[in-house]
Write a protein that holds these residues in place. Sequence first.
Motif, PDB file in Angstrom:
ATOM      1  N   GLY A  75       0.757 -19.412   6.691  1.00 13.32           N
ATOM      2  CA  GLY A  75      -0.421 -18.632   6.336  1.00 13.32           C
ATOM      3  C   GLY A  75      -0.140 -17.726   5.157  1.00 13.32           C
ATOM      4  O   GLY A  75       0.742 -17.986   4.348  1.00 13.32           O
ATOM      5  N   ILE A  76      -0.887 -16.628   5.094  1.00 17.38           N
ATOM      6  CA  ILE A  76      -0.774 -15.677   3.989  1.00 17.38           C
ATOM      7  C   ILE A  76      -0.151 -14.390   4.512  1.00 17.38           C
ATOM      8  O   ILE A  76      -0.679 -13.774   5.442  1.00 17.38           O
ATOM      9  CB  ILE A  76      -2.158 -15.378   3.376  1.00 17.38           C
ATOM     10  CG1 ILE A  76      -2.780 -16.661   2.812  1.00 17.38           C
ATOM     11  CG2 ILE A  76      -2.046 -14.310   2.293  1.00 17.38           C
ATOM     12  CD1 ILE A  76      -4.203 -16.475   2.314  1.00 17.38           C
ATOM     13  N   PHE A  77       0.957 -13.983   3.903  1.00 17.60           N
ATOM     14  CA  PHE A  77       1.599 -12.724   4.253  1.00 17.60           C
ATOM     15  C   PHE A  77       1.053 -11.641   3.324  1.00 17.60           C
ATOM     16  O   PHE A  77       1.015 -11.817   2.107  1.00 17.60           O
ATOM     17  CB  PHE A  77       3.116 -12.839   4.115  1.00 17.60           C
ATOM     18  CG  PHE A  77       3.722 -13.722   5.170  1.00 17.60           C
ATOM     19  CD1 PHE A  77       4.144 -13.187   6.374  1.00 17.60           C
ATOM     20  CD2 PHE A  77       3.853 -15.088   4.954  1.00 17.60           C
ATOM     21  CE1 PHE A  77       4.693 -14.001   7.353  1.00 17.60           C
ATOM     22  CE2 PHE A  77       4.402 -15.911   5.927  1.00 17.60           C
ATOM     23  CZ  PHE A  77       4.824 -15.358   7.133  1.00 17.60           C
ATOM     24  N   VAL A  78       0.631 -10.531   3.933  1.00 17.17           N
ATOM     25  CA  VAL A  78      -0.036  -9.460   3.193  1.00 17.17           C
ATOM     26  C   VAL A  78       0.735  -8.165   3.388  1.00 17.17           C
ATOM     27  O   VAL A  78       1.059  -7.789   4.515  1.00 17.17           O
ATOM     28  CB  VAL A  78      -1.487  -9.289   3.699  1.00 17.17           C
ATOM     29  CG1 VAL A  78      -2.187  -8.155   2.963  1.00 17.17           C
ATOM     30  CG2 VAL A  78      -2.264 -10.583   3.558  1.00 17.17           C
ATOM     31  N   THR A  79       1.044  -7.492   2.281  1.00 14.76           N
ATOM     32  CA  THR A  79       1.680  -6.180   2.346  1.00 14.76           C
ATOM     33  C   THR A  79       0.585  -5.124   2.432  1.00 14.76           C
ATOM     34  O   THR A  79      -0.310  -5.072   1.588  1.00 14.76           O
ATOM     35  CB  THR A  79       2.551  -5.917   1.108  1.00 14.76           C
ATOM     36  OG1 THR A  79       3.579  -6.914   1.052  1.00 14.76           O
ATOM     37  CG2 THR A  79       3.198  -4.540   1.179  1.00 14.76           C
ATOM     38  N   LEU A  80       0.670  -4.298   3.468  1.00 16.24           N
ATOM     39  CA  LEU A  80      -0.282  -3.219   3.691  1.00 16.24           C
ATOM     40  C   LEU A  80       0.359  -1.914   3.241  1.00 16.24           C
ATOM     41  O   LEU A  80       1.512  -1.899   2.820  1.00 16.24           O
ATOM     42  CB  LEU A  80      -0.660  -3.165   5.175  1.00 16.24           C
ATOM     43  CG  LEU A  80      -1.172  -4.487   5.757  1.00 16.24           C
ATOM     44  CD1 LEU A  80      -1.327  -4.380   7.261  1.00 16.24           C
ATOM     45  CD2 LEU A  80      -2.475  -4.897   5.107  1.00 16.24           C
ATOM     46  N   SER A  81      -0.356  -0.829   3.361  1.00 22.69           N
ATOM     47  CA  SER A  81       0.223   0.455   2.975  1.00 22.69           C
ATOM     48  C   SER A  81       1.406   0.785   3.868  1.00 22.69           C
ATOM     49  O   SER A  81       1.545   0.242   4.965  1.00 22.69           O
ATOM     50  CB  SER A  81      -0.835   1.561   3.064  1.00 22.69           C
ATOM     51  OG  SER A  81      -1.275   1.712   4.389  1.00 22.69           O
ATOM     52  N   HIS A  82       2.263   1.663   3.410  1.00 27.67           N
ATOM     53  CA  HIS A  82       3.474   2.091   4.110  1.00 27.67           C
ATOM     54  C   HIS A  82       4.449   0.920   4.289  1.00 27.67           C
ATOM     55  O   HIS A  82       5.188   0.871   5.260  1.00 27.67           O
ATOM     56  CB  HIS A  82       3.147   2.729   5.449  1.00 27.67           C
ATOM     57  CG  HIS A  82       2.241   3.923   5.340  1.00 27.67           C
ATOM     58  ND1 HIS A  82       1.320   4.100   4.345  1.00 27.67           N
ATOM     59  CD2 HIS A  82       2.098   5.017   6.123  1.00 27.67           C
ATOM     60  CE1 HIS A  82       0.669   5.218   4.518  1.00 27.67           C
ATOM     61  NE2 HIS A  82       1.114   5.802   5.582  1.00 27.67           N
ATOM     62  N   HIS A  83       4.406  -0.050   3.389  1.00 28.51           N
ATOM     63  CA  HIS A  83       5.328  -1.184   3.348  1.00 28.51           C
ATOM     64  C   HIS A  83       5.320  -2.008   4.636  1.00 28.51           C
ATOM     65  O   HIS A  83       6.328  -2.601   4.995  1.00 28.51           O
ATOM     66  CB  HIS A  83       6.752  -0.718   3.028  1.00 28.51           C
ATOM     67  CG  HIS A  83       6.823   0.054   1.750  1.00 28.51           C
ATOM     68  ND1 HIS A  83       6.643  -0.533   0.526  1.00 28.51           N
ATOM     69  CD2 HIS A  83       7.009   1.376   1.511  1.00 28.51           C
ATOM     70  CE1 HIS A  83       6.734   0.383  -0.422  1.00 28.51           C
ATOM     71  NE2 HIS A  83       6.944   1.555   0.146  1.00 28.51           N
ATOM     72  N   GLN A  84       4.188  -2.053   5.313  1.00 22.27           N
ATOM     73  CA  GLN A  84       4.067  -2.906   6.487  1.00 22.27           C
ATOM     74  C   GLN A  84       3.473  -4.232   6.053  1.00 22.27           C
ATOM     75  O   GLN A  84       2.726  -4.308   5.077  1.00 22.27           O
ATOM     76  CB  GLN A  84       3.205  -2.249   7.553  1.00 22.27           C
ATOM     77  CG  GLN A  84       3.893  -1.052   8.185  1.00 22.27           C
ATOM     78  CD  GLN A  84       3.092  -0.481   9.322  1.00 22.27           C
ATOM     79  OE1 GLN A  84       1.979  -0.031   9.124  1.00 22.27           O
ATOM     80  NE2 GLN A  84       3.674  -0.514  10.505  1.00 22.27           N
ATOM     81  N   THR A  85       3.802  -5.271   6.801  1.00 22.15           N
ATOM     82  CA  THR A  85       3.340  -6.607   6.458  1.00 22.15           C
ATOM     83  C   THR A  85       2.604  -7.218   7.631  1.00 22.15           C
ATOM     84  O   THR A  85       2.977  -7.025   8.780  1.00 22.15           O
ATOM     85  CB  THR A  85       4.542  -7.509   6.092  1.00 22.15           C
ATOM     86  OG1 THR A  85       5.238  -6.914   5.000  1.00 22.15           O
ATOM     87  CG2 THR A  85       4.092  -8.886   5.679  1.00 22.15           C
ATOM     88  N   GLY A  86       1.547  -7.947   7.318  1.00 25.12           N
ATOM     89  CA  GLY A  86       0.792  -8.672   8.331  1.00 25.12           C
ATOM     90  C   GLY A  86       0.614 -10.111   7.899  1.00 25.12           C
ATOM     91  O   GLY A  86       0.893 -10.469   6.750  1.00 25.12           O
ATOM     92  N   LEU A  87       0.153 -10.929   8.825  1.00 23.47           N
ATOM     93  CA  LEU A  87      -0.022 -12.361   8.562  1.00 23.47           C
ATOM     94  C   LEU A  87      -1.445 -12.793   8.865  1.00 23.47           C
ATOM     95  O   LEU A  87      -1.983 -12.499   9.931  1.00 23.47           O
ATOM     96  CB  LEU A  87       0.937 -13.178   9.435  1.00 23.47           C
ATOM     97  CG  LEU A  87       0.748 -14.689   9.427  1.00 23.47           C
ATOM     98  CD1 LEU A  87       1.081 -15.288   8.067  1.00 23.47           C
ATOM     99  CD2 LEU A  87       1.579 -15.343  10.521  1.00 23.47           C
ATOM    100  N   ILE A  88      -2.034 -13.500   7.906  1.00 26.27           N
ATOM    101  CA  ILE A  88      -3.277 -14.231   8.159  1.00 26.27           C
ATOM    102  C   ILE A  88      -2.824 -15.646   8.497  1.00 26.27           C
ATOM    103  O   ILE A  88      -2.386 -16.401   7.624  1.00 26.27           O
ATOM    104  CB  ILE A  88      -4.202 -14.276   6.923  1.00 26.27           C
ATOM    105  CG1 ILE A  88      -4.475 -12.881   6.400  1.00 26.27           C
ATOM    106  CG2 ILE A  88      -5.488 -15.007   7.264  1.00 26.27           C
ATOM    107  CD1 ILE A  88      -5.198 -12.863   5.057  1.00 26.27           C
TER     108      ILE A  88
END
Length: 121
Positions: free
Chosen positions: A20-33
Amino acid sequence: MKYQVGQRVTGIINNISDLGIFVTLSHHQTGLIHHSDFNNNWLREKNNYHVGEQIRVVVLHNYKGKIALSRMRVNDPDLIDHTNPFSDTKMADFTKTLTQTVNDAQKEIKKLEQDLVSYAD
């Protein structure tokens, strides 16, 4: 920062893989779509996204720092964003609240314009 389910956020795409798509969020956290968010269109859809691009997503799960995101459910009314000040506004009061917000914003803009003019002089 702890992201809540339903929270809408903007992140930066940092990787696109078969998963999927890995997304960097604020505070250097990462999430996955996850690729399943795109149904059976993942192979075609992944070409529409690019590393470094901003993307608006909604948090589906946040368990032990693993953040599941969705692109397709950003406008899903069943995912309530509790960080949005309008989430608890009843439909009957929405117009009144929105009008007050617009009026407050216009007052603030006028004040900033006056400050800018006095600063320029």
